[in-house]
Scaffold this motif. Structure first.
Motif, PDB file in Angstrom:
ATOM      1  N   PRO A 129      13.652 -26.826 -13.393  1.00  0.00           N
ATOM      2  CA  PRO A 129      14.444 -28.089 -12.721  1.00  0.00           C
ATOM      3  C   PRO A 129      15.336 -28.741 -13.653  1.00  0.00           C
ATOM      4  CG  PRO A 129      12.229 -28.475 -13.596  1.00  0.00           C
ATOM      5  CD  PRO A 129      12.194 -27.115 -13.687  1.00  0.00           C
ATOM      6  N   VAL A 130      16.632 -28.233 -14.156  1.00  0.00           N
ATOM      7  CA  VAL A 130      17.386 -28.595 -14.978  1.00  0.00           C
ATOM      8  C   VAL A 130      17.969 -30.119 -14.651  1.00  0.00           C
ATOM      9  CG1 VAL A 130      19.891 -28.382 -16.153  1.00  0.00           C
ATOM     10  CG2 VAL A 130      18.218 -26.418 -15.894  1.00  0.00           C
ATOM     11  N   GLY A 131      18.459 -30.047 -13.305  1.00  0.00           N
ATOM     12  CA  GLY A 131      19.000 -31.511 -12.840  1.00  0.00           C
ATOM     13  C   GLY A 131      17.890 -32.809 -12.896  1.00  0.00           C
ATOM     14  N   THR A 154      18.846 -23.896 -22.498  1.00  0.00           N
ATOM     15  CA  THR A 154      18.200 -23.094 -21.145  1.00  0.00           C
ATOM     16  C   THR A 154      18.763 -21.810 -21.283  1.00  0.00           C
ATOM     17  OG1 THR A 154      18.006 -23.111 -18.969  1.00  0.00           O
ATOM     18  CG2 THR A 154      20.216 -23.892 -19.655  1.00  0.00           C
ATOM     19  N   ASP A 155      18.049 -20.755 -20.673  1.00  0.00           N
ATOM     20  CA  ASP A 155      18.394 -19.398 -20.511  1.00  0.00           C
ATOM     21  C   ASP A 155      18.852 -19.102 -19.021  1.00  0.00           C
ATOM     22  OD1 ASP A 155      16.120 -19.388 -19.421  1.00  0.00           O
ATOM     23  OD2 ASP A 155      15.446 -17.312 -19.866  1.00  0.00           O
ATOM     24  N   GLY A 156      18.760 -19.936 -18.139  1.00  0.00           N
ATOM     25  CA  GLY A 156      19.215 -19.848 -16.789  1.00  0.00           C
ATOM     26  C   GLY A 156      19.460 -20.953 -15.967  1.00  0.00           C
ATOM     27  N   GLU A 157      20.117 -20.584 -14.685  1.00  0.00           N
ATOM     28  CA  GLU A 157      20.586 -21.771 -13.617  1.00  0.00           C
ATOM     29  C   GLU A 157      19.468 -22.359 -13.350  1.00  0.00           C
ATOM     30  OE1 GLU A 157      22.978 -20.666 -10.619  1.00  0.00           O
ATOM     31  OE2 GLU A 157      22.010 -18.906 -10.489  1.00  0.00           O
ATOM     32  N   ASP A 158      19.713 -23.652 -12.773  1.00  0.00           N
ATOM     33  CA  ASP A 158      18.699 -24.626 -11.978  1.00  0.00           C
ATOM     34  C   ASP A 158      17.974 -23.785 -10.717  1.00  0.00           C
ATOM     35  OD1 ASP A 158      17.556 -26.448 -10.156  1.00  0.00           O
ATOM     36  OD2 ASP A 158      18.409 -28.023 -11.682  1.00  0.00           O
ATOM     37  N   THR A 159      16.887 -23.496 -10.737  1.00  0.00           N
ATOM     38  CA  THR A 159      16.314 -22.877  -9.516  1.00  0.00           C
ATOM     39  C   THR A 159      15.895 -23.919  -8.679  1.00  0.00           C
ATOM     40  OG1 THR A 159      14.165 -22.868 -10.743  1.00  0.00           O
ATOM     41  CG2 THR A 159      15.794 -20.755 -11.020  1.00  0.00           C
ATOM     42  N   CYS A 160      15.800 -25.397  -8.821  1.00  0.00           N
ATOM     43  CA  CYS A 160      15.335 -26.236  -7.979  1.00  0.00           C
ATOM     44  C   CYS A 160      16.359 -27.291  -7.177  1.00  0.00           C
ATOM     45  CB  CYS A 160      14.329 -26.948  -8.999  1.00  0.00           C
ATOM     46  SG  CYS A 160      12.973 -26.055  -9.680  1.00  0.00           S
ATOM     47  N   ALA A 161      17.555 -26.975  -7.386  1.00  0.00           N
ATOM     48  CA  ALA A 161      18.524 -27.953  -6.644  1.00  0.00           C
ATOM     49  C   ALA A 161      18.246 -28.059  -5.116  1.00  0.00           C
ATOM     50  CB  ALA A 161      19.956 -27.575  -6.931  1.00  0.00           C
ATOM     51  N   PRO A 162      18.295 -29.353  -4.603  1.00  0.00           N
ATOM     52  CA  PRO A 162      18.797 -30.652  -5.580  1.00  0.00           C
ATOM     53  C   PRO A 162      17.604 -31.174  -6.188  1.00  0.00           C
ATOM     54  CG  PRO A 162      18.377 -30.887  -2.962  1.00  0.00           C
ATOM     55  CD  PRO A 162      18.136 -29.556  -3.246  1.00  0.00           C
ATOM     56  N   VAL A 192      25.127 -18.874 -15.120  1.00  0.00           N
ATOM     57  CA  VAL A 192      24.640 -19.880 -16.175  1.00  0.00           C
ATOM     58  C   VAL A 192      25.761 -20.545 -17.083  1.00  0.00           C
ATOM     59  CG1 VAL A 192      23.173 -20.182 -18.090  1.00  0.00           C
ATOM     60  CG2 VAL A 192      22.377 -18.488 -16.433  1.00  0.00           C
ATOM     61  N   ARG A 193      26.580 -19.700 -17.477  1.00  0.00           N
ATOM     62  CA  ARG A 193      27.697 -20.307 -18.394  1.00  0.00           C
ATOM     63  C   ARG A 193      28.532 -21.288 -17.741  1.00  0.00           C
ATOM     64  NH1 ARG A 193      32.882 -20.114 -19.246  1.00  0.00           N
ATOM     65  NH2 ARG A 193      33.287 -19.304 -17.371  1.00  0.00           N
TER      66      ARG A 193
END
Length: 427
Positions: A129-131, A154-162, A192-193
């Motif tokens: 949950p990055v956001g 972090t090593d990954g993109e948000d998997t919890c948006a929103p 991710v980048r």
């Protein structure tokens, strides 16, 4: 009684002068007592951090080592906090897992042993949950007059948006809280980048891909140390107008605003004869825009006449566009005559309108609100007059000087020619 009348007369004179001068310009806030740098490290402890692809070690072990070295080298005056995400929930319920973010070290003077002990117990577990973690980290740092930094690893993109982390970053930037988010990516993944670059760009931060333990440790140290260098007074928030006559009146200082795509925003600055206005504007590209764009800063008179047009200035960053200008106010003959007639003349300042314009156009799907971040710097100093050239006179005086100069030049040329011919014949 006489003293009372004199005091009353002085008071009435001051009130009359104030009324003539008009409203006082807004001023940038005065410098408060310096605050210590405030930084929060946000670490992804989701399941993917178990991957052993950095120098043959797991991503989490490399991050833990980096944190330990950063804590040991932490400047004494820095207040540091540590927040984690995806560190405690082991289940499969996404709704629950996407709330999994905790602050394990509160922002403040650091107990180095306690901080390293808290990081050492972390084990890769859940979702990403990055956001939500960014929004919580901003609350951890609190409000204040100086810039605060979040360093996201972090090593990954948000998997919890929103909430989408990019939108959260823009939301934080729009609040005018002078919060900078720097991002560090531990996986060579293009999605991710792009996400981490978007987060950093929205807040004026930086993105770095760390491919080794040495790179990760060195970059975190650099960002924490940079917090002390950028711990400056936050700009005063101001709202520009869509016309000169309704624009805010500004005094020298640094101001922050937001400008919509392809908008013209007006501000007013009083400049007296003998003074020089110096102004600059910077706009941050905090979201994807179409190519062929620019920023323009102009100074105009109150009636719309253009006084000077600003020149582009490179800032060294591809995500910031800047422009600046200089303009001097000069007293006219009428003001000079007033100065001769009265001992204490009232010289009215010239109201200069600063116009900030942009030619940005959003890409399809790009949010148009809030507007693009604008930082406006204004200074009014004593004008530096250009040096006068030599006065050679005019009319008959100038003609006589040119005649004498021509005769001397001809005489010298003749003597040199005669000497050269005589020398050539002898040889």
């Amino acid at each position: 009684m006489i003293n009372f009348k004199r005091s009353a007369a002085v008071l009435l004179g001051l009130l009359a002068t104030t009324a003539l001068a008009g409203p006082l310009p807004a001023r940038a806030d005065e410098e408060p007592a310096p605050e210590p740098p405030r930084v929060e490290l946000v670490l992804d402890v989701s399941g993917s951090m178990r991957a052993a692809d950095i120098d043959g070690r797991s991503r989490i072990s490399v991050a833990q080592q980096a944190f330990n070295e950063v804590v040991d080298a932490l400047p004494e005056d820095t207040q540091l906090g540590i927040r984690v995400l995806g560190a405690t929930y082991h289940g499969k319920d996404k709704k629950v897992g996407c709330q999994d973010t905790q602050q394990i070290v509160p922002v403040g003077p650091v107990d180095r042993s306690a901080a390293k002990g808290a990081v050492a117990t972390l084990r890769p577990t859940g979702f990403t949950p990055v956001g939500l973690a960014l929004r919580s980290a901003a609350q951890d740092l609190g409000t204040g007059a100086t810039t605060r930094r979040i360093v996201l690893i972090t090593d990954g993109e948000d998997t919890c948006a929103p909430p989408d982390p990019c939108e959260v970053a823009r939301e934080l930037a729009a609040q005018g809280t002078s919060l900078v988010v720097d991002t560090l990516g531990l996986a060579p993944d293009e999605k991710v980048r792009r996400q981490l670059l978007c987060i950093a760009s929205a807040t004026g931060g930086t993105y770095t891909a760390a491919q080794s333990a040495e790179e990760l440790t060195g970059r975190i140290k650099q960002l924490v140390e940079r917090a002390g260098d950028t711990n400056t007074r936050a700009p005063t928030v101001v709202g520009g107008a869509n016309a000169c006559d309704s624009a805010p009146l500004l005094a020298p200082g640094v101001y922050a605003d937001r400008e919509a795509f392809s908008e013209h925003r007006y501000y007013r600055v009083p400049v007296r004869p003998g003074q020089e206005l110096r102004a600059s504007v910077s706009m941050a590209l905090d979201r994807p825009v179409n190519r062929d764009y620019g920023v323009l800063l102009r100074a105009t008179a109150a009636d719309g006449r253009e006084l000077v047009r600003g020149a582009d200035a490179g800032s060294g960053r591809a995500d910031v566009l800047s422009a600046g200008l200089r303009w001097s106010a000069t007293a006219d003959d009428e003001d000079a005559s007033k100065t001769e007639e009265t001992a204490t003349p009232v010289v009215e300042p010239t109201t200069v309108c600063l116009v900030v314009s942009n030619s940005f156009a959003p890409r399809p799907g790009t949010a148009a609100t809030p507007g693009m971040p604008v930082e406006l710097t204004i200074d009014v100093v004593a004008a530096a007059p250009a040096p006068d050239g030599p006065d050679l006179g005019r009319g008959w005086v100038l003609l006589a000087l040119l005649t004498i100069a021509g005769l001397l030049t001809g005489l010298l040329a003749g003597l040199l020619t005669r000497w050269w011919v005589a020398t050539w014949r002898e040889n």
